[in-house]
Design an enzyme around this catalytic site. Structure first.
Site, short mmCIF file in Angstrom:
data_model
loop_
_atom_site.label_atom_id
_atom_site.label_comp_id
_atom_site.label_asym_id
_atom_site.label_seq_id
_atom_site.Cartn_x
_atom_site.Cartn_y
_atom_site.Cartn_z
N GLU A 334 1.51 3.01 -7.16
CA GLU A 334 0.26 3.41 -7.83
C GLU A 334 -0.13 4.87 -7.57
OE1 GLU A 334 -2.26 -0.69 -8.03
OE2 GLU A 334 -2.07 0.17 -6.03
C1 ACM Z 1 0.58 -2.80 -4.54
O1 ACM Z 1 0.11 -3.95 -4.63
N1 ACM Z 1 -0.13 -1.75 -4.93
C2 ACM Z 1 1.92 -2.57 -4.01
#
Ligand code: ACM
Length: 522
Positions: A334
């Site tokens: 992310e």
């Molecule tokens: C995640 O759940 N951002 C790896």
């Protein structure tokens, strides 16, 4: 009789029936409710009894096996009052004793398997390696009544059905992840969790040590990371961090239970706690504010600055000193505030830094967008296409599909804690999947194992965490250990039911799913 006395009489004969059922001498080993389910169980129809004369015999001079023998004695003695001693003086066991012994030559058992042979006279565990003996000991705990798990003296006969169990894991990586960044969990809490994992033969604990909300490990060369970056958490509580000594002690405690700790420093996104601690890590060169919310994707290290790579090198050098295991986790998920053309060279360079410290990389599935080293591991959580890119580059995959294995997802809409962005994960849903067929392009030989992550946005203490962790952890332990061909929900739920009393005796606050008929079997 009046109606109420008929009712009372019926109740007391029911209670008697239940007590009689509970105290029945166990003779059929195939009926033992072991989780994870062993590869093979052959019953011989008799009973072995632990008595005041029983002791635990181990080979002379083997520190690891003496320690496993002592682990068993420490588990059994408080509840049974039998005062089992570990004997390592070369004398032979007698009737009612336990023997732990190594054999080098049983290829089927591999590095972690064991054979448990129980006769009316002797309980013997054989394995190629000490790890196998440790797992055999976990099975012995489950062959005894649930009361054995308490720490107070219990009335009871300590009997085990006779027969032979041959058992070894399907996957070599059977992991859990704890997010100690969103809410901090003390080293003592984590040690309790390590014991809970060990009871179900899991062998990797991934610690998510840094995120936007907190930095949780002392780094001597960058002290402000922990002092400032560790000073809060989600909701604005005081946070915390592990000193190097506390962390080393957790690593040792885990290793004594055959669990490897993998430290994660998430980067280049999920880095606000670091960015708040050192202005020079920010693109703007201004320190950010500490953050106590739960949004993601807003932070990034300056991937074009040499200071950033000095920081990464220092942090991974210090973590390498604290990490006997082969992996360092670099996060990589992310990074929505990092341009892809900056993200790719960053991940490539961080892989080089980790390799220079003699370790291998694990990263969330986005790292497959970069050029992976052949020994890097892609942790599949969100996008199958990323994990497939990893496989195409020759990398192995760690399976943590969020729709099945994210233990922070609510069970259903009524769950008190948890999130639901990946869906609800009831106990059956979390159990009913096969890592080797979930994504057709990712084959058994590409997969090193499974891991269930507990993200901690909504849980801030041990009781809250255990509500999400249990009983689902038992299912993930079984997915990692037991071959898929031997698993079915209908059969598992019966075994799981009997673990209600066991979890309770261990002091675990678990979710009593309505899909399981709890405690009918104990
Ligand atoms: C995640 O759940 N951002 C790896």
């Amino acid at each position: 009789m009046k109606q109420s006395s008929i009712f009372t009489a019926a109740l007391s004969s029911l209670a008697l029936l239940i007590m009689t059922a509970c105290s029945t001498t166990p003779t059929d080993m195939t009926k033992a409710n072991i989780i994870p389910k062993p590869v093979s169980v052959t019953a011989t129809g008799e009973t072995f009894s632990l008595t005041r004369n029983s002791d635990i015999f181990v080979p002379e001079g083997s520190v690891d096996i003496i320690s496993t023998g002592q682990f068993l004695a420490d588990k059994l003695n408080p509840s049974t009052g039998l005062d089992l001693q570990v004997i390592a003086d070369g004398t032979k066991p007698g009737k009612g004793d336990i023997l732990l012994t190594l054999s080098e030559g049983d290829a089927e058992l591999g590095e972690e398997g064991y054979e448990l042979e129980v006769t009316g006279k002797l309980l013997k565990i054989t394995a190629n390696k000490p790890a196998g003996l440790f797992y055999g000991v976990q099975t012995v705990r489950q062959l005894l009544p649930a009361g054995v798990e308490t720490t107070t003296l219990q009335e009871g006969l300590w009997e085990i059905p006779t027969g032979t169990i041959r058992d070894y894991p399907d996957y070599s990586y059977r992991g859990m992840m704890r997010d100690v960044a969103r809410h901090f969990f003390s080293a003592d809490d984590i040690k309790i969790f390590i014991d809970q994992m060990a009871a179900y033969k899991m062998n990797v604990l991934h610690l998510h040590l840094s995120d936007d909300q907190g930095w949780r490990i002392e780094i001597t060369s960058w002290p402000n990371l922990a002092i400032h970056g560790g000073s809060t958490q989600v909701g604005g509580g005081e946070g915390g961090y592990y000193t190097r000594e506390q962390y080393a002690d957790m690593v040792k405690y885990a290793a004594e239970r055959y669990i490897t700790i993998i430290p994660e420093i998430d980067m280049p996104g999920h880095t606000n706690a670091a960015l708040a601690s050192y202005p020079e890590l920010n693109i703007s060169r201004k320190a950010s504010e500490l953050y106590t919310g739960i949004k993601v994707g807003f932070s990034t290290l300056d991937t074009k600055s040499e200071v950033t790579y000095k920081f990464v090198d220092d942090v991974f050098r210090e973590l390498t000193e604290l990490t006997p295991g082969p992996y360092l986790h670099i996060g990589g998920d992310e990074s929505h505030s990092t341009k892809l053309e900056d993200y790719i060279p960053f991940v490539n360079r961080v892989q080089e830094i980790v390799a220079a410290h003699g370790k291998m990389v694990i990263g969330w599935d986005e790292i497959a967008l970069a050029t992976l080293k052949p020994n890097s591991v892609v942790q599949y959580w969100a996008k199958a296409e990323n994990a497939i890119k990893g496989v195409q580059q020759g990398a192995k995959v760690l399976m943590s599909p969020s729709k099945y294995a994210y233990i922070d997802m609510k069970y259903d809409s009524t769950s008190v804690y948890g999130l639901n962005w990946a869906g609800y994960i009831e106990v059956d849903h979390g159990y009913n999947w096969d890592p080797a067929t979930l994504v057709p392009e990712i084959k058994r030989e590409n997969i090193i194992g499974i891991e269930a992550p507990l993200w901690a946005e909504t849980v801030s203490n041990r009781t809250e965490a255990e509500y999400l962790l249990f009983p689902r952890l038992l299912g993930y332990a079984e997915i990692g250990w037991t071959p898929t061909a031997l698993r079915s929900w209908d059969e598992y739920r019966v075994r799981l039911a009997s673990h209600g009393a066991r979890l309770e005796a261990m002091g675990i606050s678990f979710y009593r799913s309505a899909r399981v008929e709890w405690d009918q079997q104990e």
